[in-house]
Design a protein around this motif. Sequence first.
Motif, PDB file in Angstrom:
ATOM      1  N   GLY A 209       0.796  -1.222   0.000  1.00  0.00           N
ATOM      2  CA  GLY A 209       0.000   0.000   0.000  1.00  0.00           C
ATOM      3  C   GLY A 209       0.825   1.267   0.000  1.00  0.00           C
ATOM      4  N   LYS A 210       2.098   1.159  -0.389  1.00  0.00           N
ATOM      5  CA  LYS A 210       3.003   2.305  -0.393  1.00  0.00           C
ATOM      6  C   LYS A 210       3.053   2.957  -1.777  1.00  0.00           C
ATOM      7  CE  LYS A 210       6.023   0.292   3.145  1.00  0.00           C
ATOM      8  NZ  LYS A 210       7.408  -0.153   3.454  1.00  0.00           N
ATOM      9  N   SER A 211       3.678   4.125  -1.843  1.00  0.00           N
ATOM     10  CA  SER A 211       3.812   4.816  -3.122  1.00  0.00           C
ATOM     11  C   SER A 211       4.735   4.034  -4.057  1.00  0.00           C
ATOM     12  CB  SER A 211       4.350   6.231  -2.921  1.00  0.00           C
ATOM     13  OG  SER A 211       5.665   6.186  -2.399  1.00  0.00           O
ATOM     14  N   CYS A 265       1.152  -2.732 -12.312  1.00  0.00           N
ATOM     15  CA  CYS A 265      -0.103  -2.403 -11.627  1.00  0.00           C
ATOM     16  C   CYS A 265      -1.277  -3.163 -12.234  1.00  0.00           C
ATOM     17  CB  CYS A 265      -0.365  -0.901 -11.704  1.00  0.00           C
ATOM     18  SG  CYS A 265       0.766   0.099 -10.706  1.00  0.00           S
ATOM     19  N   ARG A 274      -6.816  -4.726  -5.265  1.00  0.00           N
ATOM     20  CA  ARG A 274      -7.030  -3.948  -4.046  1.00  0.00           C
ATOM     21  C   ARG A 274      -8.501  -3.993  -3.650  1.00  0.00           C
ATOM     22  NH1 ARG A 274      -4.395   1.900  -3.995  1.00  0.00           N
ATOM     23  NH2 ARG A 274      -6.426   2.357  -4.907  1.00  0.00           N
ATOM     24  N   TYR A 279      -4.034  -0.226  -8.507  1.00  0.00           N
ATOM     25  CA  TYR A 279      -2.692   0.053  -7.988  1.00  0.00           C
ATOM     26  C   TYR A 279      -2.065   1.270  -8.679  1.00  0.00           C
ATOM     27  CZ  TYR A 279      -2.637  -4.437  -5.493  1.00  0.00           C
ATOM     28  OH  TYR A 279      -2.906  -5.485  -4.642  1.00  0.00           O
ATOM     29  N   GLN A 282      -1.344   4.469  -6.802  1.00  0.00           N
ATOM     30  CA  GLN A 282      -0.205   4.608  -5.890  1.00  0.00           C
ATOM     31  C   GLN A 282       1.049   5.157  -6.587  1.00  0.00           C
ATOM     32  OE1 GLN A 282      -1.718   0.465  -3.934  1.00  0.00           O
ATOM     33  NE2 GLN A 282       0.432   0.909  -3.586  1.00  0.00           N
TER      34      GLN A 282
END
Length: 358
Positions: A209-211, A265, A274, A279, A282
């Motif tokens: 869930g990070k950049s 992604c 997700r 994705y 992000q």
Amino acid sequence: MILVTGGAGFIGSNFVLDWLATSDETVVNLDLLTYAGNLANLCSLQEDPHHIFVRGDVCDQTFVSELLERYKPRAIVHMAAESHVDRSIHGPGAFIRTNINGTFSMLEAARAYWSSLSGNRREEFRFLHMSTDEVYGTLGKDDPAFTEDTPYQPNSPYAASKAASDHLVRSYHHTYGLPTLTTNCSNNYGPYHFPEKLIPLVIVNALAGKSLPVYGDGQQVRDWLFVSDHCAAIRTVLANGRPGETYNVGGWNERTNLEVVQTLCDILDRLKPRARGSYREQITFVTDRPGHDRRYAIDARKIERELGWKPDETFDSGIERTVRWYLENEHWVKQVQSGAYLTWLDKNYTQRATENCT
């Protein structure tokens, strides 16, 4: 048997695994186990008598010479190297030591060992040096791809250190007659890739869930080569390459960095969606790194024409295999994410100015 240096790293461990899957010839695996060397990559070989692991430093010429005398390999495959451009910008000294001084030590030890051989053993001995396309510098959008005759124009401390090592290898063939082979490859990807590089970093960050950091405008172009295809190319060059020659190894898969991130992604959206959204939400652009080369492209026609090698994987098939491997091996990722690695990520990405991108 053969001696492989750096055989616990990304490309090295894939090479050792592929070698022992297709051959019963013993591999002596020399690796210092720095941050990117990981014996967990080779855990399936724990009981294999054909895999002999030795922890040691390629810069220690005396130690290397003792290894050669003890095991008497028919060939050396020299893969050990510092290989991350960003790390070379922050700390070039390690790259000079390992990539230049280490290659010099290996060449000196190999020359003395080879000189002691006679007959067929001397005639058949080979020293294969693995290098990179980054030694050639950068290309414009419409420039022809790098060939083996492209002049060297390295633009980062990493690329310069590899260029220097290439020149050393060439000189040992022309001056001393050492039967060397050099391969210059494009960007590799696949299983066991340390998650500081673009593809594994994006996969790992996306799942967390990070950049998803993309340098600059994301339009830097790279040629992508699936690691198993690269390993097959190295085996082919080792078996049939002409001493003193260089062979470019590429995947014929040019993609912009942004295209690669978006493709990852989309695959994750399909394989592990997700709770809501894509994705792609992000993705973040971060400040570009200094001296970032715009485009690399490999012309791999020589190795196909002379030795019959060409890649089996397309980018679509290889990237799908890669994502599936990371999804099935999350325990491996957690194991390699040490505190030092997390500190490095913070230094290189988090502290850069960012802006969101969808």
